[in-house]
Write a protein that holds these residues in place. Structure first.
Motif, PDB file in Angstrom:
ATOM      1  N   GLY A  24       0.819  -1.209   0.000  1.00 16.15           N
ATOM      2  CA  GLY A  24       0.000   0.000   0.000  1.00 16.15           C
ATOM      3  C   GLY A  24       0.849   1.254   0.000  1.00 16.15           C
ATOM      4  O   GLY A  24       0.534   2.243  -0.679  1.00 16.15           O
ATOM      5  N   ALA A  25       1.968   1.225   0.755  1.00 19.23           N
ATOM      6  CA  ALA A  25       2.885   2.372   0.792  1.00 19.23           C
ATOM      7  C   ALA A  25       3.544   2.583  -0.564  1.00 19.23           C
ATOM      8  O   ALA A  25       3.722   3.719  -1.018  1.00 19.23           O
ATOM      9  CB  ALA A  25       3.939   2.160   1.873  1.00 19.23           C
ATOM     10  N   LYS A  26       3.893   1.503  -1.224  1.00 18.59           N
ATOM     11  CA  LYS A  26       4.505   1.610  -2.562  1.00 18.59           C
ATOM     12  C   LYS A  26       3.517   2.249  -3.542  1.00 18.59           C
ATOM     13  O   LYS A  26       3.887   3.130  -4.341  1.00 18.59           O
ATOM     14  CB  LYS A  26       4.915   0.221  -3.057  1.00 18.59           C
ATOM     15  N   MET A  27       2.255   1.824  -3.472  1.00 17.50           N
ATOM     16  CA  MET A  27       1.236   2.384  -4.354  1.00 17.50           C
ATOM     17  C   MET A  27       1.006   3.862  -4.069  1.00 17.50           C
ATOM     18  O   MET A  27       0.854   4.684  -4.976  1.00 17.50           O
ATOM     19  CB  MET A  27      -0.072   1.599  -4.200  1.00 17.50           C
ATOM     20  N   SER A  28       0.990   4.212  -2.798  1.00 20.21           N
ATOM     21  CA  SER A  28       0.786   5.613  -2.405  1.00 20.21           C
ATOM     22  C   SER A  28       1.951   6.486  -2.850  1.00 20.21           C
ATOM     23  O   SER A  28       1.768   7.643  -3.243  1.00 20.21           O
ATOM     24  CB  SER A  28       0.602   5.701  -0.889  1.00 20.21           C
ATOM     25  N   LEU A  29       3.163   5.940  -2.799  1.00 14.95           N
ATOM     26  CA  LEU A  29       4.360   6.696  -3.170  1.00 14.95           C
ATOM     27  C   LEU A  29       4.323   7.126  -4.637  1.00 14.95           C
ATOM     28  O   LEU A  29       4.846   8.185  -4.988  1.00 14.95           O
ATOM     29  CB  LEU A  29       5.612   5.853  -2.892  1.00 14.95           C
ATOM     30  N   LEU A  30       3.701   6.332  -5.476  1.00 12.25           N
ATOM     31  CA  LEU A  30       3.592   6.686  -6.893  1.00 12.25           C
ATOM     32  C   LEU A  30       2.792   7.974  -7.078  1.00 12.25           C
ATOM     33  O   LEU A  30       3.059   8.765  -7.986  1.00 12.25           O
ATOM     34  CB  LEU A  30       2.929   5.544  -7.672  1.00 12.25           C
ATOM     35  N   GLU A  31       1.802   8.201  -6.203  1.00 14.15           N
ATOM     36  CA  GLU A  31       0.963   9.388  -6.293  1.00 14.15           C
ATOM     37  C   GLU A  31       1.538  10.558  -5.490  1.00 14.15           C
ATOM     38  O   GLU A  31       1.292  11.717  -5.824  1.00 14.15           O
ATOM     39  CB  GLU A  31      -0.450   9.067  -5.790  1.00 14.15           C
ATOM     40  N   ARG A  32       2.296  10.244  -4.443  1.00 11.92           N
ATOM     41  CA  ARG A  32       2.823  11.283  -3.555  1.00 11.92           C
ATOM     42  C   ARG A  32       4.317  11.035  -3.333  1.00 11.92           C
ATOM     43  O   ARG A  32       4.728  10.533  -2.286  1.00 11.92           O
ATOM     44  CB  ARG A  32       2.061  11.258  -2.223  1.00 11.92           C
ATOM     45  N   PRO A  33       5.151  11.366  -4.320  1.00  9.93           N
ATOM     46  CA  PRO A  33       6.580  11.026  -4.257  1.00  9.93           C
ATOM     47  C   PRO A  33       7.360  11.773  -3.182  1.00  9.93           C
ATOM     48  O   PRO A  33       8.512  11.414  -2.917  1.00  9.93           O
ATOM     49  CB  PRO A  33       7.096  11.384  -5.661  1.00  9.93           C
ATOM     50  N   ASN A  34       6.772  12.783  -2.561  1.00  9.37           N
ATOM     51  CA  ASN A  34       7.466  13.501  -1.489  1.00  9.37           C
ATOM     52  C   ASN A  34       7.167  12.913  -0.108  1.00  9.37           C
ATOM     53  O   ASN A  34       7.376  13.561   0.913  1.00  9.37           O
ATOM     54  CB  ASN A  34       7.089  14.991  -1.505  1.00  9.37           C
ATOM     55  N   THR A  35       6.677  11.671  -0.078  1.00 15.61           N
ATOM     56  CA  THR A  35       6.406  10.993   1.191  1.00 15.61           C
ATOM     57  C   THR A  35       7.626  10.214   1.655  1.00 15.61           C
ATOM     58  O   THR A  35       8.328   9.607   0.850  1.00 15.61           O
ATOM     59  CB  THR A  35       5.210  10.030   1.051  1.00 15.61           C
TER      60      THR A  35
END
Length: 361
Positions: A24-35
């Motif tokens: 889930g974190a990997k998927m979210s990182l694609l949308e929010r790369p500054n995380t």
């Protein structure tokens, strides 16, 4: 360029293990790369999983914790056993220490509530924390609270929930003065429990201070999106939440059955596939996963324990948005704008005493 947002994750919480969390974190990182991520849990389990996702590994660190809070532990037991040394507690501690902007867990709700209250402490002026959910409606999304943190509630708690919910709506939906409705058995002023009617009087007298008070709303107003924030106590709110989730699954099952009964219905489903995909996405509880603990000194997100990677990605998105849009600052602003008559009287008395001291001097 947007500043980096660091999210502290209890990677061991939930029913499906840490792989769901990391995916889930990997998927979210694609949308929010500054995380950026701090994962708390058993390193021997987390490290091999993280190595599979090089992009996520580059923006993450693992904090080892052997102690994991189980889903069936009582909050008091979990607090005694896990305070200061569990993955759940240390995820919260990273927020308390200023290392992270938000914490998230899919673990035991009662334990998370107890640990958040002890670790981050309640905000000054807030009687009890609340659990707030983002709710899809016919109009848009709204905030509903409390959905399970506090069972029962007096007028003061309902007022506190209103302040917290309005701050969340301002943060999440970029609203200046969201509308607030108190959930009741009718919209008439004479109906409902005394606590609800007393809270209504106070909210009405302070409308315009960071919110607009709409009045009483009923259960069907939640789905209509009549107001931006629906306020109730945790017993009623949790039943409403679980009923809505169950109804969504029930309707989806009915629809799937109806569309596969014959070749004619299957053909119709094929022709309407685009619209059906839109309907499926709107009814999918995973897309609105992530409730927010409001009223403690830090951003804490509760993910559904049984969700998959899509649902956990949604919860991480809520954590990101709350941090990016300064949720804690907006709650503080809301508390300053709302003063009950007792607080105003105390302030006036204090000002009068100060004036007297100046005059005598």
């Amino acid at each position: 360029m947007a500043k980096n947002i660091t999210i502290s994750v209890d990677a061991m919480g939930g029913d499906n293990g840490p792989e769901i969390v990391l995916l889930g974190a990997k998927m979210s990182l694609l949308e929010r790369p500054n995380t950026r991520y701090i994962f708390h849990g058993r390193e021997d389990e987390l490290a091999p999983l993280l190595q599979k996702y090089s992009d996520l590994q580059a923006v993450s660190e693992i904090r080892h914790n052997d102690n994991v809070v189980s889903m069936d532990e009582k909050p008091s037991q979990a607090l005694r056993k896990g305070r200061g040394k569990s993955s759940m507690w240390n995820a919260l501690q990273s927020v308390a220490d200023g290392e992270a902007d938000a914490a998230i867990s899919g673990g035991n709700t009662g334990a998370l509530m107890a640990m958040a209250t002890f670790c981050l402490r309640p905000m000054e002026g807030i009687s009890r924390p609340a659990l707030a959910a983002v709710w899809p409606t016919l109009r848009t999304e709204i905030v509903v609270l409390d959905v399970g943190a506090t069972v029962g509630g007096d007028a003061k708690q309902l007022i506190d929930f209103s302040i917290l919910g309005a701050a969340m709506a301002r943060s999440l939906f970029d609203m200046k003065e969201p509308t607030i409705g108190l959930l009741n058995v009718g919209t008439e002023e004479v109906k409902g429990l005394e606590a609800v009617k007393d809270a209504a009087k106070e909210l009405s007298s302070h409308t315009g201070r960071g919110y607009q008070y709409h009045g009483f709303v009923e259960g069907d107003d939640i789905g209509k999106g009549t107001v931006d924030v629906v306020v109730t106590e945790g017993f009623t709110g949790n039943i409403a939440l679980k009923t809505a989730e169950g109804t969504a699954r029930q309707v989806a099952t009915y629809l799937r059955t109806a569309l596969t009964q014959s070749w004619v219905s299957k053909l119709g489903a094929l022709l309407a596939s685009g619209g059906l995909r839109t309907l499926r996405d709107k009814m999918d509880p995973r897309n609105v996963n992530g409730a927010v603990f409001l009223g403690v000194n830090g951003i804490v997100i509760k993910s559904h324990g049984g969700t998959d990677e899509v649902g956990f990605k949604s919860a991480l998105g809520v954590a990101y948005e709350m941090a990016q849009n300064r949720l804690m600052d907006k709650i503080g602003e809301g508390l300053k704008q709302f003063e009950t008559p007792d607080q105003e009287a105390q302030k006036a008395a204090s000002d009068g005493e100060n004036d007297g001291e100046v005059a005598s001097a």
